[in-house]
Design a protein around this motif. Structure first.
Motif, mmCIF file in Angstrom:
data_model
loop_
_atom_site.group_PDB
_atom_site.id
_atom_site.type_symbol
_atom_site.label_atom_id
_atom_site.label_comp_id
_atom_site.label_asym_id
_atom_site.label_seq_id
_atom_site.Cartn_x
_atom_site.Cartn_y
_atom_site.Cartn_z
ATOM 1 N N ARG A 96 57.675 32.334 32.017
ATOM 2 C CA ARG A 96 58.908 32.911 31.501
ATOM 3 C C ARG A 96 58.663 33.998 30.455
ATOM 4 N N ASN A 97 57.564 33.869 29.714
ATOM 5 C CA ASN A 97 57.304 34.801 28.625
ATOM 6 C C ASN A 97 56.786 36.142 29.157
ATOM 7 N N ALA A 98 57.421 37.212 28.740
ATOM 8 C CA ALA A 98 57.083 38.542 29.263
ATOM 9 C C ALA A 98 55.658 38.945 28.911
ATOM 10 N N THR A 99 55.208 38.625 27.698
ATOM 11 C CA THR A 99 53.859 38.990 27.271
ATOM 12 C C THR A 99 52.814 38.253 28.088
ATOM 13 N N ALA A 100 53.037 36.958 28.315
ATOM 14 C CA ALA A 100 52.101 36.162 29.097
ATOM 15 C C ALA A 100 52.048 36.650 30.547
ATOM 16 N N LYS A 101 53.196 36.987 31.096
ATOM 17 C CA LYS A 101 53.229 37.455 32.479
ATOM 18 C C LYS A 101 52.550 38.824 32.616
ATOM 19 N N LYS A 102 52.646 39.636 31.563
ATOM 20 C CA LYS A 102 51.970 40.941 31.586
ATOM 21 C C LYS A 102 50.458 40.748 31.598
ATOM 22 N N LEU A 103 49.949 39.832 30.776
ATOM 23 C CA LEU A 103 48.510 39.578 30.776
ATOM 24 C C LEU A 103 48.077 39.018 32.127
ATOM 25 N N ALA A 104 48.900 38.154 32.711
ATOM 26 C CA ALA A 104 48.594 37.613 34.032
ATOM 27 C C ALA A 104 48.474 38.734 35.065
ATOM 28 N N ALA A 105 49.370 39.692 34.988
ATOM 29 C CA ALA A 105 49.308 40.835 35.904
ATOM 30 C C ALA A 105 48.023 41.633 35.699
ATOM 31 N N ASP A 106 47.615 41.784 34.439
ATOM 32 C CA ASP A 106 46.371 42.490 34.134
ATOM 33 C C ASP A 106 45.167 41.745 34.701
ATOM 34 N N VAL A 107 45.192 40.410 34.594
ATOM 35 C CA VAL A 107 44.102 39.599 35.137
ATOM 36 C C VAL A 107 44.001 39.794 36.649
ATOM 37 N N VAL A 108 45.128 39.740 37.326
ATOM 38 C CA VAL A 108 45.131 39.921 38.782
ATOM 39 C C VAL A 108 44.546 41.287 39.153
ATOM 40 N N LYS A 109 44.994 42.324 38.472
ATOM 41 C CA LYS A 109 44.543 43.683 38.791
ATOM 42 C C LYS A 109 43.061 43.874 38.493
ATOM 43 N N THR A 110 42.654 43.503 37.279
ATOM 44 C CA THR A 110 41.275 43.732 36.854
ATOM 45 C C THR A 110 40.286 42.899 37.648
ATOM 46 N N GLN A 111 40.583 41.616 37.799
ATOM 47 C CA GLN A 111 39.615 40.743 38.445
ATOM 48 C C GLN A 111 39.588 40.935 39.961
ATOM 49 N N SER A 112 40.683 41.368 40.540
ATOM 50 C CA SER A 112 40.669 41.706 41.969
ATOM 51 C C SER A 112 39.732 42.889 42.218
ATOM 52 N N ALA A 113 39.790 43.887 41.326
ATOM 53 C CA ALA A 113 38.902 45.048 41.444
ATOM 54 C C ALA A 113 37.447 44.636 41.262
ATOM 55 N N GLU A 114 37.202 43.710 40.338
ATOM 56 C CA GLU A 114 35.832 43.259 40.111
ATOM 57 C C GLU A 114 35.308 42.432 41.277
ATOM 58 N N VAL A 115 36.178 41.672 41.928
ATOM 59 C CA VAL A 115 35.769 40.932 43.127
ATOM 60 C C VAL A 115 35.301 41.911 44.203
ATOM 61 N N GLU A 116 36.025 43.009 44.371
ATOM 62 C CA GLU A 116 35.633 44.021 45.359
ATOM 63 C C GLU A 116 34.262 44.601 45.026
ATOM 64 N N LYS A 117 34.033 44.890 43.745
ATOM 65 C CA LYS A 117 32.735 45.423 43.321
ATOM 66 C C LYS A 117 31.620 44.423 43.588
ATOM 67 N N LEU A 118 31.862 43.172 43.257
ATOM 68 C CA LEU A 118 30.853 42.136 43.445
ATOM 69 C C LEU A 118 30.535 41.928 44.921
ATOM 70 N N GLU A 119 31.542 42.014 45.761
ATOM 71 C CA GLU A 119 31.313 41.851 47.199
ATOM 72 C C GLU A 119 30.461 42.994 47.740
ATOM 73 N N LYS A 120 30.683 44.200 47.227
ATOM 74 C CA LYS A 120 29.860 45.350 47.644
ATOM 75 C C LYS A 120 28.428 45.195 47.151
ATOM 76 N N ILE A 121 28.270 44.667 45.927
ATOM 77 C CA ILE A 121 26.931 44.433 45.400
ATOM 78 C C ILE A 121 26.197 43.410 46.255
ATOM 79 N N LEU A 122 26.892 42.344 46.627
ATOM 80 C CA LEU A 122 26.287 41.306 47.469
ATOM 81 C C LEU A 122 25.828 41.876 48.810
ATOM 82 N N ASP A 123 26.601 42.795 49.341
ATOM 83 C CA ASP A 123 26.264 43.386 50.648
ATOM 84 C C ASP A 123 24.923 44.108 50.617
ATOM 85 N N ARG A 124 24.529 44.638 49.462
ATOM 86 C CA ARG A 124 23.278 45.392 49.391
ATOM 87 C C ARG A 124 22.135 44.613 48.764
ATOM 88 N N LEU A 125 22.423 43.465 48.147
ATOM 89 C CA LEU A 125 21.349 42.682 47.537
ATOM 90 C C LEU A 125 20.463 42.024 48.609
#
Length: 224
Positions: free
Chosen positions: A195-224
């Motif tokens: 319900r809290n707008a600040t908490a939901k904003k941080l949650a959105a940031d987590v989804v965005k940032t960590q989704s991008a990092e998952v993509e990077k990590l998957e690409k790294i795994l492909d070449r390791l």
């Protein structure tokens, strides 16, 4: 990116102890499941806790909040803390430049988020530990005795700590992908049930940032 200064070893040892206790104890159970989280969130409805956050004087998360917001912070703090332990281990274990850079990025992003979420709980008058909020839901609580989504076990962490070089790089990438996916699930639950707008904003940031990092990590795994 700014230069990364390794954390003191005593800080790393303390974090390992904390997250090992969390992973082994299983107090962070149902937070990971969307259905369980939803039920907890709806349980509070528009209770007194939903208005307690409506204060002035620099509240870091002003406005209404509910049980889902509280649970999100209480669960995400130790989840982030384990990610920091994993990232700090890269300082002496990793050999791949991209792994080292990504580990430093994770530390720089998640350490401040931990402090932010702790400040919310303090402002809301809630404990940092979910176990304090839900006595009896830790050990011996049957179906509740599960690890949080994406959390590594104590044995996983021991293996990562012992690994070096290419073995560490691959293990780190595989573990962090799983760990991030767990955090994304928790953050999506918060976006849905919070319900809290600040908490939901941080949650959105987590989804965005960590989704991008998952993509990077998957690409790294492909070449390791």
């Amino acid at each position: 990116m700014t230069a990364h200064t390794p954390a003191p070893r005593r800080r790393l040892r303390r974090r390992i102890a904390v997250v090992s206790t969390v992973a082994a104890g299983g107090l962070l159970l149902a937070a990971c499941g969307g259905n369980d989280m939803e039920g907890m969130a709806h349980g509070s409805g528009s209770s007194a806790s939903a208005t307690a956050g409506q204060t002035t004087g620099g509240n870091p998360a002003p406005g209404a909040f509910n049980d889902a917001d509280v649970m999100f912070a209480q669960m995400m703090i130790p989840h982030h803390e384990q990610a920091l332990v994993m990232s700090e281990l890269a300082d002496g274990g990793a050999s791949d430049a991209e792994i080292k850079t990504l580990a430093a990025d994770i530390e720089q992003a998640q350490d401040p988020e931990i402090q932010t979420m702790k400040s919310w709980l303090k402002a809301w008058g809630k404990p940092e530990s979910a176990e304090e909020s839900m006595p009896g839901m830790g050990h011996g609580s049957g179906g509740m005795d599960h690890q949080m989504s994406g959390m590594m076990s104590e044995e996983d962490m021991k293996k990562l700590k012992a690994a070096k070089g290419a073995e560490f790089d691959r293990m780190f990438a595989e573990m962090m992908i799983e760990h991030h996916k767990g955090a994304i699930t928790m953050a999506e639950d918060e976006q849905k049930n919070g319900r809290n707008a600040t908490a939901k904003k941080l949650a959105a940031d987590v989804v965005k940032t960590q989704s991008a990092e998952v993509e990077k990590l998957e690409k790294i795994l492909d070449r390791l």
